[in-house]
Scaffold this motif. Structure first.
Motif, mmCIF file in Angstrom:
data_model
loop_
_atom_site.group_PDB
_atom_site.id
_atom_site.type_symbol
_atom_site.label_atom_id
_atom_site.label_comp_id
_atom_site.label_asym_id
_atom_site.label_seq_id
_atom_site.Cartn_x
_atom_site.Cartn_y
_atom_site.Cartn_z
ATOM 1 N N LEU A 124 0.833 -1.205 0.000
ATOM 2 C CA LEU A 124 0.000 0.000 0.000
ATOM 3 C C LEU A 124 0.866 1.253 0.000
ATOM 4 C CD1 LEU A 124 -2.905 1.134 0.129
ATOM 5 C CD2 LEU A 124 -2.694 1.121 2.622
ATOM 6 N N LEU A 125 1.894 1.251 0.805
ATOM 7 C CA LEU A 125 2.803 2.399 0.849
ATOM 8 C C LEU A 125 3.526 2.563 -0.485
ATOM 9 C CD1 LEU A 125 4.056 4.697 2.455
ATOM 10 C CD2 LEU A 125 5.730 3.071 3.362
ATOM 11 N N GLY A 126 3.931 1.446 -1.088
ATOM 12 C CA GLY A 126 4.589 1.524 -2.386
ATOM 13 C C GLY A 126 3.687 2.099 -3.459
ATOM 14 N N PHE B 159 -1.584 3.277 9.223
ATOM 15 C CA PHE B 159 -1.272 4.699 9.083
ATOM 16 C C PHE B 159 -0.060 5.079 9.931
ATOM 17 C CE2 PHE B 159 -5.494 4.739 7.280
ATOM 18 C CZ PHE B 159 -5.383 5.698 6.280
ATOM 19 N N ALA B 160 0.079 4.449 11.082
ATOM 20 C CA ALA B 160 1.259 4.696 11.907
ATOM 21 C C ALA B 160 2.520 4.195 11.200
ATOM 22 C CB ALA B 160 1.096 4.012 13.263
ATOM 23 N N TYR B 161 2.426 3.030 10.556
ATOM 24 C CA TYR B 161 3.541 2.466 9.789
ATOM 25 C C TYR B 161 3.949 3.424 8.666
ATOM 26 C CZ TYR B 161 5.698 -0.504 6.172
ATOM 27 O OH TYR B 161 6.517 -1.023 5.204
ATOM 28 N N ALA B 162 2.950 3.960 7.969
ATOM 29 C CA ALA B 162 3.253 4.897 6.881
ATOM 30 C C ALA B 162 3.885 6.182 7.418
ATOM 31 C CB ALA B 162 1.991 5.217 6.097
ATOM 32 N N ALA B 163 3.391 6.649 8.560
ATOM 33 C CA ALA B 163 3.924 7.882 9.143
ATOM 34 C C ALA B 163 5.402 7.726 9.492
ATOM 35 C CB ALA B 163 3.129 8.263 10.383
ATOM 36 N N ASP B 164 5.788 6.536 9.921
ATOM 37 C CA ASP B 164 7.198 6.287 10.241
ATOM 38 C C ASP B 164 8.088 6.369 9.008
ATOM 39 O OD1 ASP B 164 6.615 5.913 12.899
ATOM 40 O OD2 ASP B 164 6.513 3.731 12.779
#
Length: 263
Positions: free
Chosen positions: A78-80, A117-122
Motif C-alpha cells: 500500500l505504501l509503495g 497509518f502509523a507504519y506509513a507515518a514512520d
C-alpha cells in the motif's frame, strides 16, 4: 463535477480522450498480484495533464487481517502504491476496506488499520490521500455496513484518510442508497470520490458484480441522487469498454447537468 472511468493503465490519457472523461482511475500493477509498481515513463506527461488521475490499489491488499503473511506485505505494498501514485500526480489512492477471517476479532482489524497509518507515518507518510472504499461482501468486513465503517473511522479518523463510496458495493452490501450520503458523512465527515456503478446482484446479495448504469438492479436515478448529494468526483467502473463507459458518462452528464470537456 469531474466524471470519468476506470481504464487500462497503458495510456490513461488516451483512454480519457476516447471517453471524453475529466478523470481516470487505473492500476499501477497487477491488481491480483504482489509486485510493487514500477516507475512510469509517462510520469511527467501524467503530472502535467488536465485530466484528474486516481490510482486503485491491488485487490490483494488487506491491512486489516490478523494473518501476518498478508497484513505485513499489504502495508508495504500500500505504501509503495501511494508513493508511485504521488509520483504521477494522482489525487488519491483507493483501497478496499479489507476484512478479518471468520472467528477473528473485528476490533483487531480496525486497530490494524490504525497501525497501517502509523507504519506509513514512520516512513514519511503516504504522500497522497488514501481513500478507503466500502465493499460489497463478507460478514467480517471493515467497510461493508455503516456500523462497521463507524468503528473503522473511530480508529483511523484522526489520520489523513478519505472515503470512496461505491454505489454497487453499498447496495449489494445491504445499505439503502436513499439518504446514504448523509449517513456516510455523519460517520466520515466526507466523501472524496464516488464509484458510480449499477449492480448485477440484488440488494444485500453481497455480490461485487458491476453493471452499466442503465442495466442492473439499481434504479439509475438513485445513483444520480447519490452523486448529486455527495458532490464529489465520479468514476464509473462499468463494463462495455469505451462505448459502454462513454454512454454511462454521457448519462451522468445529462442527468447532472454538467458539460462535456472541450477536446
Amino acid at each position: 463535477m469531474r466524471i470519468g472511468a476506470h481504464v487500462d493503465s497503458t495510456d490513461p490519457l488516451a483512454e480519457a480522450a476516447a471517453r471524453s472523461a475529466d478523470t481516470v482511475q487505473f492500476f499501477l500493477s497487477d491488481p491480483q498480484g504482489w509486485k510493487a509498481p514500477k516507475p512510469r515513463e509517462d510520469a511527467e506527461r501524467l503530472r502535467a495533464a488536465e485530466v484528474d488521475l486516481y490510482v486503485h490499489a491491488p485487490y490483494v491488499i488487506n491491512v486489516a487481517t490478523l494473518n501476518n503473511r498478508i497484513r505485513i506485505p499489504s502495508r508495504k505494498l500500500l505504501l509503495g502504491h501511494a508513493t508511485a501514485a504521488a509520483a504521477i500526480g494522482a489525487k488519491g489512492l483507493i483501497v478496499h476496506g479489507g476484512h478479518v477471517n471468520a472467528g477473528d476479532d473485528l476490533a483487531v482489524g480496525f486497530d490494524n488499520w490504525r497501525k497501517t497509518f502509523a507504519y506509513a507515518a514512520d516512513s514519511g507518510g503516504f504522500g497522497v490521500p488514501v481513500l478507503i472504499e466500502n465493499t460489497a461482501g463478507g460478514d467480517n468486513a471493515c467497510a461493508r455496513r455503516l456500523d462497521a465503517l463507524a468503528r473503522l473511522w473511530d480508529a483511523v479518523g484522526d489520520h489523513e484518510v478519505g472515503f470512496c463510496l461505491d454505489t454497487c458495493h453499498a447496495y449489494a452490501g445491504g445499505e439503502e442508497l436513499l439518504g446514504l450520503v448523509d449517513r456516510v458523512k455523519a460517520i466520515t465527515g466526507r466523501i472524496d470520490l464516488v464509484h458510480a456503478n449499477n449492480s448485477k446482484g440484488t440488494f444485500n446479495s453481497g455480490q461485487d458484480r458491476h453493471d452499466n448504469l442503465g442495466g442492473g438492479t439499481i434504479d439509475p436515478e438513485l445513483v444520480v441522487a447519490v452523486i448529486r448529494a455527495a458532490g464529489a468526483p465520479v468514476v464509473v467502473e462499468t463494463p462495455g469498454g469505451v462505448a459502454g463507459q462513454a454512454a454511462d458518462i454521457d448519462f451522468l452528464r445529462e442527468h447532472l447537468g454538467t458539460e462535456t470537456p472541450a477536446a
